[in-house]
Design a protein around this motif. Sequence first.
Motif, short mmCIF file in Angstrom:
data_model
loop_
_atom_site.label_atom_id
_atom_site.label_comp_id
_atom_site.label_asym_id
_atom_site.label_seq_id
_atom_site.Cartn_x
_atom_site.Cartn_y
_atom_site.Cartn_z
N ALA A 116 -0.72 0.88 15.26
CA ALA A 116 -0.42 2.09 14.49
C ALA A 116 0.97 1.98 13.88
O ALA A 116 1.84 1.30 14.42
CB ALA A 116 -0.51 3.32 15.38
N GLY A 117 1.15 2.65 12.76
CA GLY A 117 2.46 2.63 12.11
C GLY A 117 2.49 3.54 10.91
O GLY A 117 1.59 4.35 10.69
N THR A 118 3.52 3.35 10.11
CA THR A 118 3.68 4.12 8.89
C THR A 118 4.33 3.24 7.82
O THR A 118 5.10 2.34 8.15
CB THR A 118 4.53 5.39 9.12
N THR A 119 4.00 3.50 6.59
CA THR A 119 4.67 2.82 5.48
C THR A 119 5.81 3.68 4.94
O THR A 119 6.59 3.21 4.12
CB THR A 119 3.69 2.47 4.34
N VAL A 120 5.90 4.91 5.41
CA VAL A 120 6.97 5.82 4.97
C VAL A 120 8.31 5.22 5.39
O VAL A 120 8.51 4.84 6.54
CB VAL A 120 6.79 7.22 5.57
N GLY A 121 9.23 5.10 4.45
CA GLY A 121 10.55 4.56 4.74
C GLY A 121 10.62 3.05 4.72
O GLY A 121 11.68 2.48 4.94
N GLY A 122 9.50 2.39 4.44
CA GLY A 122 9.49 0.93 4.37
C GLY A 122 10.03 0.45 3.03
O GLY A 122 10.43 1.23 2.17
N THR A 123 10.04 -0.86 2.88
CA THR A 123 10.49 -1.44 1.62
C THR A 123 9.29 -1.96 0.84
O THR A 123 8.23 -2.18 1.39
CB THR A 123 11.46 -2.62 1.87
N SER A 124 9.49 -2.16 -0.44
CA SER A 124 8.44 -2.68 -1.30
C SER A 124 8.81 -4.08 -1.74
O SER A 124 9.30 -4.30 -2.83
CB SER A 124 8.25 -1.77 -2.53
N ALA A 125 8.59 -5.04 -0.85
CA ALA A 125 8.96 -6.42 -1.13
C ALA A 125 7.78 -7.25 -1.62
O ALA A 125 7.97 -8.29 -2.23
CB ALA A 125 9.55 -7.07 0.12
N PHE A 126 6.55 -6.80 -1.34
CA PHE A 126 5.36 -7.58 -1.66
C PHE A 126 4.39 -6.77 -2.49
O PHE A 126 4.52 -5.57 -2.62
CB PHE A 126 4.66 -8.04 -0.37
N GLY A 127 3.37 -7.43 -2.97
CA GLY A 127 2.27 -6.78 -3.67
C GLY A 127 1.05 -7.66 -3.56
O GLY A 127 1.14 -8.88 -3.70
N GLY A 128 -0.09 -7.05 -3.28
CA GLY A 128 -1.33 -7.80 -3.21
C GLY A 128 -1.93 -7.96 -4.59
O GLY A 128 -1.47 -7.36 -5.57
N SER A 129 -2.97 -8.76 -4.69
CA SER A 129 -3.61 -9.01 -5.97
C SER A 129 -4.56 -7.88 -6.38
O SER A 129 -5.08 -7.88 -7.48
CB SER A 129 -4.38 -10.33 -5.92
N CYS A 130 -4.75 -6.90 -5.50
CA CYS A 130 -5.63 -5.77 -5.81
C CYS A 130 -4.87 -4.46 -5.58
O CYS A 130 -3.89 -4.42 -4.86
CB CYS A 130 -6.89 -5.82 -4.94
N GLY A 131 -5.32 -3.41 -6.24
CA GLY A 131 -4.83 -2.07 -5.92
C GLY A 131 -3.47 -1.69 -6.46
O GLY A 131 -2.99 -0.62 -6.15
N GLY A 132 -2.82 -2.51 -7.24
CA GLY A 132 -1.55 -2.10 -7.82
C GLY A 132 -0.52 -1.69 -6.79
O GLY A 132 0.14 -0.68 -6.94
N ALA A 133 -0.37 -2.48 -5.72
CA ALA A 133 0.52 -2.13 -4.62
C ALA A 133 1.96 -2.58 -4.82
O ALA A 133 2.72 -2.66 -3.88
CB ALA A 133 -0.03 -2.73 -3.32
N VAL A 134 2.36 -2.84 -6.03
CA VAL A 134 3.69 -3.39 -6.29
C VAL A 134 4.81 -2.41 -5.96
O VAL A 134 5.88 -2.82 -5.50
CB VAL A 134 3.79 -3.84 -7.77
N PHE A 135 4.60 -1.12 -6.14
CA PHE A 135 5.69 -0.15 -5.98
C PHE A 135 5.68 0.58 -4.64
O PHE A 135 6.61 1.32 -4.34
CB PHE A 135 5.67 0.86 -7.12
N ALA A 136 4.66 0.40 -3.84
CA ALA A 136 4.55 1.12 -2.57
C ALA A 136 5.22 0.32 -1.45
O ALA A 136 5.13 -0.91 -1.43
CB ALA A 136 3.09 1.36 -2.22
N PRO A 137 5.84 0.99 -0.51
CA PRO A 137 6.37 0.28 0.64
C PRO A 137 5.23 -0.21 1.52
O PRO A 137 4.16 0.39 1.56
CB PRO A 137 7.22 1.32 1.37
N GLU A 138 5.47 -1.32 2.21
CA GLU A 138 4.44 -1.90 3.06
C GLU A 138 4.99 -2.20 4.44
O GLU A 138 6.19 -2.18 4.66
CB GLU A 138 3.88 -3.18 2.45
N ARG A 139 4.09 -2.48 5.35
CA ARG A 139 4.42 -2.97 6.69
C ARG A 139 3.66 -4.28 6.88
O ARG A 139 2.50 -4.40 6.49
CB ARG A 139 4.02 -1.98 7.78
#
Length: 113
Positions: free
Chosen positions: A3-26
Amino acid sequence: MVAGTTVGGTSAFGGSCGGAVFAPERVFQWTPTVSHDASISLCGSPFATNFDSVLYVREGTCVGPELACNDDGGSFMCGRASRIALPAVAGTTYFIVVDGFASETGNFSFSVM
């Protein structure tokens, strides 16, 4: 279950699907001890995520080759959650990335089977 949260994370990566470039990830590291067809899922009942998620897996390093990417699991039970199936090889290090569609963030739990 992780379990976790992406809130407060950084946006260092992006997958090839879903336009995840600007969202923070874990990012989570996983090395299976036996080879098997693995299932990694943010889906559940009730949903195991409260945001529009993107899930992808890389091999070797956080920036290694992307093996799979999923934005929305493709079934009623998944809704906007994500899931991936891939052949996992014993002793290989995988990086599981929980990300958000566009700039979405939130809480999640996932399982690896």
